[in-house]
Write a protein that holds these residues in place. Structure first.
Motif, PDB file in Angstrom:
ATOM      1  N   ASP A   1       0.828  -1.218   0.000  1.00  0.00           N
ATOM      2  CA  ASP A   1       0.000   0.000   0.000  1.00  0.00           C
ATOM      3  C   ASP A   1       0.858   1.262   0.000  1.00  0.00           C
ATOM      4  OD1 ASP A   1      -2.295  -1.516   0.019  1.00  0.00           O
ATOM      5  OD2 ASP A   1      -2.633  -1.338   2.177  1.00  0.00           O
ATOM      6  N   ARG A   2       1.872   1.266   0.852  1.00  0.00           N
ATOM      7  CA  ARG A   2       2.720   2.461   0.965  1.00  0.00           C
ATOM      8  C   ARG A   2       3.552   2.699  -0.292  1.00  0.00           C
ATOM      9  NH1 ARG A   2       3.532   0.960   7.195  1.00  0.00           N
ATOM     10  NH2 ARG A   2       2.089   2.494   8.050  1.00  0.00           N
ATOM     11  N   LEU A   3       4.044   1.619  -0.870  1.00  0.00           N
ATOM     12  CA  LEU A   3       4.814   1.754  -2.106  1.00  0.00           C
ATOM     13  C   LEU A   3       3.927   2.246  -3.256  1.00  0.00           C
ATOM     14  CD1 LEU A   3       7.024  -1.461  -1.867  1.00  0.00           C
ATOM     15  CD2 LEU A   3       7.847   0.911  -1.765  1.00  0.00           C
ATOM     16  N   SER A   4       2.695   1.754  -3.291  1.00  0.00           N
ATOM     17  CA  SER A   4       1.751   2.189  -4.332  1.00  0.00           C
ATOM     18  C   SER A   4       1.434   3.676  -4.183  1.00  0.00           C
ATOM     19  CB  SER A   4       0.460   1.367  -4.251  1.00  0.00           C
ATOM     20  OG  SER A   4       0.736   0.001  -4.487  1.00  0.00           O
ATOM     21  N   ARG A   5       1.234   4.113  -2.948  1.00  0.00           N
ATOM     22  CA  ARG A   5       0.992   5.534  -2.687  1.00  0.00           C
ATOM     23  C   ARG A   5       2.209   6.372  -3.095  1.00  0.00           C
ATOM     24  NH1 ARG A   5      -0.895   6.023   3.436  1.00  0.00           N
ATOM     25  NH2 ARG A   5      -1.047   8.234   2.912  1.00  0.00           N
ATOM     26  N   SER A   6       3.383   5.840  -2.822  1.00  0.00           N
ATOM     27  CA  SER A   6       4.627   6.539  -3.175  1.00  0.00           C
ATOM     28  C   SER A   6       4.737   6.737  -4.678  1.00  0.00           C
ATOM     29  CB  SER A   6       5.838   5.742  -2.687  1.00  0.00           C
ATOM     30  OG  SER A   6       5.829   5.611  -1.294  1.00  0.00           O
ATOM     31  N   ALA A   7       4.429   5.681  -5.433  1.00  0.00           N
ATOM     32  CA  ALA A   7       4.517   5.758  -6.895  1.00  0.00           C
ATOM     33  C   ALA A   7       3.542   6.788  -7.448  1.00  0.00           C
ATOM     34  CB  ALA A   7       4.256   4.388  -7.507  1.00  0.00           C
ATOM     35  N   GLU A   8       2.335   6.828  -6.882  1.00  0.00           N
ATOM     36  CA  GLU A   8       1.341   7.817  -7.313  1.00  0.00           C
ATOM     37  C   GLU A   8       1.791   9.234  -6.966  1.00  0.00           C
ATOM     38  OE1 GLU A   8      -1.419   7.461  -9.234  1.00  0.00           O
ATOM     39  OE2 GLU A   8      -0.592   5.452  -9.454  1.00  0.00           O
ATOM     40  N   GLU A   9       2.361   9.383  -5.781  1.00  0.00           N
ATOM     41  CA  GLU A   9       2.844  10.695  -5.338  1.00  0.00           C
ATOM     42  C   GLU A   9       4.011  11.160  -6.211  1.00  0.00           C
ATOM     43  OE1 GLU A   9       2.465  13.893  -2.419  1.00  0.00           O
ATOM     44  OE2 GLU A   9       1.186  12.240  -3.026  1.00  0.00           O
ATOM     45  N   MET A  10       4.860  10.221  -6.607  1.00  0.00           N
ATOM     46  CA  MET A  10       6.027  10.547  -7.436  1.00  0.00           C
ATOM     47  C   MET A  10       5.585  11.127  -8.781  1.00  0.00           C
ATOM     48  SD  MET A  10       9.310  10.377  -7.006  1.00  0.00           S
ATOM     49  CE  MET A  10      10.715  10.733  -8.038  1.00  0.00           C
ATOM     50  N   LYS A  11       4.457  10.647  -9.291  1.00  0.00           N
ATOM     51  CA  LYS A  11       3.930  11.152 -10.569  1.00  0.00           C
ATOM     52  C   LYS A  11       3.520  12.622 -10.454  1.00  0.00           C
ATOM     53  CE  LYS A  11       2.209   6.653 -12.085  1.00  0.00           C
ATOM     54  NZ  LYS A  11       1.016   5.808 -12.223  1.00  0.00           N
ATOM     55  N   LYS A  12       3.141  13.042  -9.250  1.00  0.00           N
ATOM     56  CA  LYS A  12       2.696  14.426  -9.040  1.00  0.00           C
ATOM     57  C   LYS A  12       3.862  15.410  -9.013  1.00  0.00           C
ATOM     58  CE  LYS A  12      -1.280  12.913  -6.295  1.00  0.00           C
ATOM     59  NZ  LYS A  12      -1.863  12.873  -4.946  1.00  0.00           N
ATOM     60  N   VAL A  13       5.075  14.882  -8.861  1.00  0.00           N
ATOM     61  CA  VAL A  13       6.254  15.749  -8.778  1.00  0.00           C
ATOM     62  C   VAL A  13       6.421  16.573 -10.050  1.00  0.00           C
ATOM     63  CG1 VAL A  13       8.777  15.760  -8.597  1.00  0.00           C
ATOM     64  CG2 VAL A  13       7.440  14.293  -7.086  1.00  0.00           C
ATOM     65  N   LYS A  14       6.121  15.954 -11.207  1.00  0.00           N
ATOM     66  CA  LYS A  14       6.284  16.654 -12.492  1.00  0.00           C
ATOM     67  C   LYS A  14       5.459  17.932 -12.549  1.00  0.00           C
ATOM     68  CE  LYS A  14       7.716  13.178 -15.829  1.00  0.00           C
ATOM     69  NZ  LYS A  14       7.312  12.259 -16.876  1.00  0.00           N
ATOM     70  N   GLY A  15       4.276  17.891 -11.956  1.00  0.00           N
ATOM     71  CA  GLY A  15       3.389  19.056 -12.000  1.00  0.00           C
ATOM     72  C   GLY A  15       3.598  20.032 -10.859  1.00  0.00           C
ATOM     73  N   SER A  16       4.661  19.857 -10.093  1.00  0.00           N
ATOM     74  CA  SER A  16       4.917  20.736  -8.945  1.00  0.00           C
ATOM     75  C   SER A  16       5.070  22.185  -9.377  1.00  0.00           C
ATOM     76  CB  SER A  16       6.195  20.305  -8.215  1.00  0.00           C
ATOM     77  OG  SER A  16       6.041  19.025  -7.656  1.00  0.00           O
ATOM     78  N   LYS A  17       4.380  23.066  -8.645  1.00  0.00           N
ATOM     79  CA  LYS A  17       4.482  24.501  -8.917  1.00  0.00           C
ATOM     80  C   LYS A  17       5.393  25.110  -7.862  1.00  0.00           C
ATOM     81  CE  LYS A  17      -0.124  24.750 -10.957  1.00  0.00           C
ATOM     82  NZ  LYS A  17      -0.468  23.336 -10.822  1.00  0.00           N
ATOM     83  N   GLY A  18       6.660  25.156  -8.175  1.00  0.00           N
ATOM     84  CA  GLY A  18       7.625  25.749  -7.257  1.00  0.00           C
ATOM     85  C   GLY A  18       8.302  24.723  -6.360  1.00  0.00           C
TER      86      GLY A  18
END
Length: 200
Positions: A116-133
């Protein structure tokens, strides 16, 4: 007729050269990606395992530290799910001792949390590209590091349940070897995420 034939031969030779050139570029890109993976894996605790487990992702990774970290998380998820499946099947074996049943049950819970935690991590990692600042970037990466660290703790806790002489034998060895492998690729993933996060 002769001119048409000459034109056809010219086009065919051009296509052949173009195809060979594309193949050379593809091979060159693959070599560059392989070297990149090897260099980045040098910063992990298990570099040989890192290279072995990530080489199949070379085309996707290219020379991107983020894609490398993302691929490492995917490897961890895949191996954690496989280990969870094996532990689940082991729990159904007949003739298990009471202590073995308890250890397997605890391990199953821990490895489930790890998935579960690794899956959440992978999803969170995808959000890094769209980081604003920078602040948002740090927030996402920090979440990834926290969850991957927690997954690693889950793996170690599972293995602790099989310590001691009460659980000697093939079952202990086979479960432990799978969980150790999950812990190692997860440790590598954490190192690669941290390395990616430290780059300006």
């Amino acid at each position: 007729m002769a001119r048409a034939m000459a034109l056809i031969l010219l086009v065919l030779s051009f296509l052949s050269i173009s195809s060979a050139s594309t193949t050379t570029v593809t091979k060159s890109s693959a070599a560059v990606a392989a070297n990149f993976i090897k260099a980045q894996c040098g910063a992990t605790e298990y570099p040989a395992l890192c290279v072995e487990s990530l080489s199949a992702y070379a085309n996707t990774i290219g020379q991107s530290p983020q894609e490398l970290a993302q691929a490492a998380l995917s490897v961890s998820i895949g191996r954690a799910k496989a280990a969870k499946g094996y532990v689940t099947r082991s729990a159904k074996l007949s003739g298990l001792k009471k202590r073995e049943v308890a250890a397997i049950k605890d391990c199953l819970e821990e490895i489930g949390d790890s998935v579960d935690r690794l899956s959440r991590s992978a999803e969170e990692m995808k959000k890094v590209k769209g980081s604003k600042g920078q602040e948002e970037f740090v927030w996402h990466v920090s979440n990834v590091e926290t969850w991957v660290s927690a997954a690693l703790t889950d793996d170690n806790t599972c293995m602790d349940g099989f310590s001691g002489k009460a659980l000697n034998g093939n079952l202990k060895a086979s479960i432990r070897s799978r969980i150790v492998n999950v812990a190692q690729v997860t440790s590598n993933a954490l190192a690669l995420v941290t390395r990616f996060a430290s780059k300006p």
